[in-house]
Scaffold this motif. Structure first.
Motif, PDB file in Angstrom:
ATOM      1  N   LYS A   1      46.092  72.126 113.519  1.00 55.95           N
ATOM      2  CA  LYS A   1      45.660  71.549 114.786  1.00 55.95           C
ATOM      3  C   LYS A   1      46.885  71.501 115.691  1.00 55.95           C
ATOM      4  N   LEU A   2      46.750  72.064 116.879  1.00 55.71           N
ATOM      5  CA  LEU A   2      47.880  72.171 117.796  1.00 55.71           C
ATOM      6  C   LEU A   2      47.554  71.480 119.116  1.00 55.71           C
ATOM      7  N   THR A   3      48.507  70.729 119.629  1.00 55.59           N
ATOM      8  CA  THR A   3      48.364  70.121 120.943  1.00 55.59           C
ATOM      9  C   THR A   3      48.816  71.116 122.001  1.00 55.59           C
ATOM     10  N   MET A   4      48.542  70.796 123.255  1.00 50.43           N
ATOM     11  CA  MET A   4      49.041  71.646 124.334  1.00 50.43           C
ATOM     12  C   MET A   4      50.561  71.611 124.377  1.00 50.43           C
ATOM     13  N   LYS A   5      51.146  70.477 124.024  1.00 49.87           N
ATOM     14  CA  LYS A   5      52.607  70.387 123.975  1.00 49.87           C
ATOM     15  C   LYS A   5      53.164  71.346 122.940  1.00 49.87           C
ATOM     16  N   ASP A   6      52.467  71.472 121.796  1.00 44.24           N
ATOM     17  CA  ASP A   6      52.888  72.437 120.778  1.00 44.24           C
ATOM     18  C   ASP A   6      52.828  73.857 121.318  1.00 44.24           C
ATOM     19  N   LEU A   7      51.705  74.200 121.920  1.00 44.65           N
ATOM     20  CA  LEU A   7      51.496  75.571 122.384  1.00 44.65           C
ATOM     21  C   LEU A   7      52.481  75.961 123.488  1.00 44.65           C
ATOM     22  N   LYS A   8      52.855  74.984 124.321  1.00 40.79           N
ATOM     23  CA  LYS A   8      53.756  75.268 125.438  1.00 40.79           C
ATOM     24  C   LYS A   8      55.233  75.204 125.043  1.00 40.79           C
ATOM     25  N   ASP A   9      55.510  74.856 123.802  1.00 41.49           N
ATOM     26  CA  ASP A   9      56.891  74.756 123.332  1.00 41.49           C
ATOM     27  C   ASP A   9      57.440  76.156 123.072  1.00 41.49           C
ATOM     28  N   ALA A  10      58.285  76.642 123.974  1.00 42.28           N
ATOM     29  CA  ALA A  10      58.828  78.004 123.876  1.00 42.28           C
ATOM     30  C   ALA A  10      59.722  78.187 122.661  1.00 42.28           C
ATOM     31  N   THR A  11      60.212  77.091 122.080  1.00 39.15           N
ATOM     32  CA  THR A  11      61.028  77.222 120.863  1.00 39.15           C
ATOM     33  C   THR A  11      60.151  77.496 119.645  1.00 39.15           C
ATOM     34  N   LYS A  12      58.845  77.226 119.763  1.00 41.09           N
ATOM     35  CA  LYS A  12      57.921  77.496 118.660  1.00 41.09           C
ATOM     36  C   LYS A  12      57.188  78.826 118.845  1.00 41.09           C
ATOM     37  N   PHE A  13      56.708  79.032 120.075  1.00 41.90           N
ATOM     38  CA  PHE A  13      55.896  80.216 120.339  1.00 41.90           C
ATOM     39  C   PHE A  13      56.411  80.938 121.576  1.00 41.90           C
ATOM     40  N   PRO A  14      56.612  82.251 121.492  1.00 42.35           N
ATOM     41  CA  PRO A  14      57.047  83.005 122.673  1.00 42.35           C
ATOM     42  C   PRO A  14      55.951  83.070 123.718  1.00 42.35           C
ATOM     43  N   ARG A  15      56.332  82.954 124.968  1.00 38.48           N
ATOM     44  CA  ARG A  15      55.363  83.007 126.062  1.00 38.48           C
ATOM     45  C   ARG A  15      54.814  84.420 126.219  1.00 38.48           C
ATOM     46  N   GLY A  16      53.632  84.497 126.773  1.00 40.39           N
ATOM     47  CA  GLY A  16      53.012  85.780 127.056  1.00 40.39           C
ATOM     48  C   GLY A  16      52.417  85.772 128.446  1.00 40.39           C
TER      49      GLY A  16
ATOM     50  N   VAL B   1      50.292  81.980 125.531  1.00 42.27           N
ATOM     51  CA  VAL B   1      50.942  82.434 124.314  1.00 42.27           C
ATOM     52  C   VAL B   1      50.012  83.418 123.608  1.00 42.27           C
ATOM     53  N   PRO B   2      50.527  84.556 123.115  1.00 44.43           N
ATOM     54  CA  PRO B   2      49.682  85.514 122.406  1.00 44.43           C
ATOM     55  C   PRO B   2      49.084  84.895 121.143  1.00 44.43           C
ATOM     56  N   LEU B   3      47.789  85.075 120.953  1.00 39.82           N
ATOM     57  CA  LEU B   3      47.125  84.532 119.775  1.00 39.82           C
ATOM     58  C   LEU B   3      47.726  85.088 118.493  1.00 39.82           C
ATOM     59  N   LYS B   4      48.113  86.341 118.508  1.00 33.14           N
ATOM     60  CA  LYS B   4      48.714  86.951 117.317  1.00 33.14           C
ATOM     61  C   LYS B   4      49.933  86.165 116.850  1.00 33.14           C
ATOM     62  N   LYS B   5      50.757  85.702 117.798  1.00 33.02           N
ATOM     63  CA  LYS B   5      51.961  84.941 117.453  1.00 33.02           C
ATOM     64  C   LYS B   5      51.603  83.575 116.882  1.00 33.02           C
ATOM     65  N   VAL B   6      50.589  82.936 117.450  1.00 33.60           N
ATOM     66  CA  VAL B   6      50.174  81.620 116.962  1.00 33.60           C
ATOM     67  C   VAL B   6      49.652  81.728 115.532  1.00 33.60           C
ATOM     68  N   LEU B   7      48.843  82.750 115.264  1.00 41.23           N
ATOM     69  CA  LEU B   7      48.315  82.933 113.908  1.00 41.23           C
ATOM     70  C   LEU B   7      49.438  83.182 112.908  1.00 41.23           C
ATOM     71  N   LYS B   8      50.422  83.947 113.316  1.00 42.97           N
ATOM     72  CA  LYS B   8      51.523  84.269 112.412  1.00 42.97           C
ATOM     73  C   LYS B   8      52.439  83.076 112.179  1.00 42.97           C
ATOM     74  N   ILE B   9      52.836  82.400 113.255  1.00 38.08           N
ATOM     75  CA  ILE B   9      53.837  81.341 113.161  1.00 38.08           C
ATOM     76  C   ILE B   9      53.237  80.031 112.659  1.00 38.08           C
ATOM     77  N   ALA B  10      52.091  79.636 113.233  1.00 38.36           N
ATOM     78  CA  ALA B  10      51.517  78.337 112.888  1.00 38.36           C
ATOM     79  C   ALA B  10      50.673  78.386 111.618  1.00 38.36           C
ATOM     80  N   CYS B  11      49.946  79.505 111.408  1.00 35.85           N
ATOM     81  CA  CYS B  11      49.007  79.592 110.289  1.00 35.85           C
ATOM     82  C   CYS B  11      49.533  80.418 109.126  1.00 35.85           C
ATOM     83  N   GLY B  12      50.690  81.021 109.276  1.00 37.33           N
ATOM     84  CA  GLY B  12      51.189  81.885 108.215  1.00 37.33           C
ATOM     85  C   GLY B  12      50.389  83.153 108.050  1.00 37.33           C
ATOM     86  N   GLY B  13      49.676  83.543 109.102  1.00 35.44           N
ATOM     87  CA  GLY B  13      48.872  84.763 109.069  1.00 35.44           C
ATOM     88  C   GLY B  13      47.448  84.513 108.600  1.00 35.44           C
TER      89      GLY B  13
END
Length: 436
Positions: free
Chosen positions: A163-178, A195-207
């Motif tokens: 579960k991700l907050t908007m603060k999580d998604l907007k954190d450029a240190t966690k996810f690269p902007r797109g 943020v690209p969904l592909k990056k979120v799935l890889k970084i936050a969900c481990g793929g």
């Protein structure tokens, strides 16, 4: 399926307040106009029982007659009645308030669920369509969700559900902007940032797991289909998500926060696909082995062959529309317009090359030749008045001298078109009847 008994008070029109709120509550603080339907089968059954206990305005027929020249053009009586039957009239009211605030000058094709079309002058004003004028196609009401209260759930066939907050998604240190620039969804082009969904799935969900082949997007809007109720749900293949970051989780549109009517606080942007896949108000993403069974995905936006008709149509004998086809529209001149020109006519319009590809050229034909079976073209008819021809120039000069206007085309000229001497001279030179 368990039988559901709805108390008599719940089927009465006066029950749209407190009692129905017990059945369909707004459970999440800061989430107004949102009811959780997916994952709540009992709640769905109660809603279906209530809907089936009532009579609603008939389903409108497909339009074979001209649409009325009103604004809004059409009124969504039936969908308003559905919401009111479940005590959700506040969603209808808030949605129209949002339209008047964020889209006051649009052509309101349908007031609810809102469908708004950009005036033709705004479509060709710039390469980027201002948020105020961007086309809208909604399938339900507009939720009112606070960004600080929002959470995105990602689950299904992933290695780690999150579960991700908007603060999580907007954190450029966690996810690269797109950024997608420009991105066309329906009749409108905008720059989306997120943020690209592909990056979120890889970084936050481990793929995702090997058997996952599709990503399902669930929106916070309430959707009705054949007497049943859902949250809006669609899906795209995993190959689309992993390909060049073509699927974006976006929170910004043309340098500004997403308007509420365009999906605030978070929406999906799927480049090259039909706008129906770019779910707004997305709050849940599921990795699936098969496409979503949501009715918008499995029962709507389907292609059929010409042999399929009302007598034999099924959902399973169509196939899902994904890639946007080649399309274009002539904005100027308008159909049946009188065009006075000097031998050259300037055309203005928009074009889309399909599938998110760049446009290389636009071809225009004055007579319809050279079109192929797969070509998609917009046809108009115009009345051409070419002032480079001496007789035409002479007639227009005479009209101007007399203080008249050529338009409207349907109004006859109020003076004699030709003197008797000229008439006889030309008729004798070119007789209409055979001499013998």
């Amino acid at each position: 399926m368990a039988q559901v008994t709805v108390p008599p008070s719940q089927t009465d029109s006066s029950s749209n307040g407190f009692l129905l709120n017990q059945f369909f509550p707004e459970e999440r603080p800061g989430w107004r106009g949102f009811v959780e339907w997916e994952g709540r089968p009992e709640r769905k059954r109660v809603a279906s029982a209530i809907l089936q206990s009532k009579k609603f305005s008939p389903i409108p027929e497909f339009q074979f007659v001209p649409l009325p020249k009103t604004n809004p053009v059409l009124i969504g009586y039936r969908w308003k009645e559905y919401h009111e039957a479940l005590g959700l009239k506040n969603i209808v009211d808030f949605s129209w308030e949002t339209v008047l605030k964020e889209k006051p000058g649009m052509i309101h094709l349908l007031d609810f669920p809102y469908n708004g079309e950009t005036p033709r002058s705004e479509l060709i004003k710039d390469k980027i369509t201002d948020n105020l004028w961007h086309f809208v196609r909604n399938h339900g009401g507009v939720p009112d969700i606070d960004e600080d209260a929002f959470k995105l759930e990602i689950g299904g066939l992933v290695n780690n559900a999150v579960k991700l907050t908007m603060k999580d998604l907007k954190d450029a240190t966690k996810f690269p902007r797109g950024e997608r620039e420009p991105c066309t969804i329906g009749q409108g082009t905008a720059v989306y940032r997120g943020v690209p969904l592909k990056k979120v799935l890889k970084i936050a969900c481990g793929g995702i797991l090997p058997e996952a082949q599709h990503l399902e997007f669930i929106g916070a809007d309430t959707y009705f289909k054949k007497g049943n109720v859902f949250n809006y749900a669609v899906s795209v293949p995993w190959r689309k998500v992993r390909n060049n970051e073509e699927v974006l989780l976006a929170w910004e549109m043309n340098g500004k926060p997403l308007p509420k009517i365009h999906g605030y606080p978070l929406r999906v942007v799927v480049t090259g696909y039909i706008g129906a896949r770019s779910a707004k108000w997305v709050y849940k993403i599921n990795a699936l082995a098969e496409p979503s069974m949501g009715p918008v995905q499995s029962q709507e936006y389907l292609y059929y062959t010409q042999q399929i008709g009302k007598q034999n149509v099924k959902y399973s004998n169509g196939f899902s529309i994904q890639n946007m086809p080649v399309s274009s529209a002539i904005i100027y001149p308008q159909d049946k317009q009188v065009v006075i020109h000097d031998g050259h006519v300037e055309l203005k319009g928009w074009s889309y090359s399909g599938g998110g590809n760049w446009v290389e050229r636009v071809e225009v034909s004055p007579d319809g030749w050279d079109l192929h079976v797969t070509s998609s073209c917009h046809r108009i008819k115009v009345y051409s008045v070419n002032t480079s021809r001496p007789a035409t120039a002479q007639r227009l000069a005479e009209i101007k001298t007399r203080g008249e206007d050529f338009n409207p085309l349907t109004r006859p000229l109020p003076w004699s078109l030709e003197g008797a001497d000229d008439y006889l001279k030309l008729m004798r030179k070119h007789p209409r009847e055979p001499l013998n």
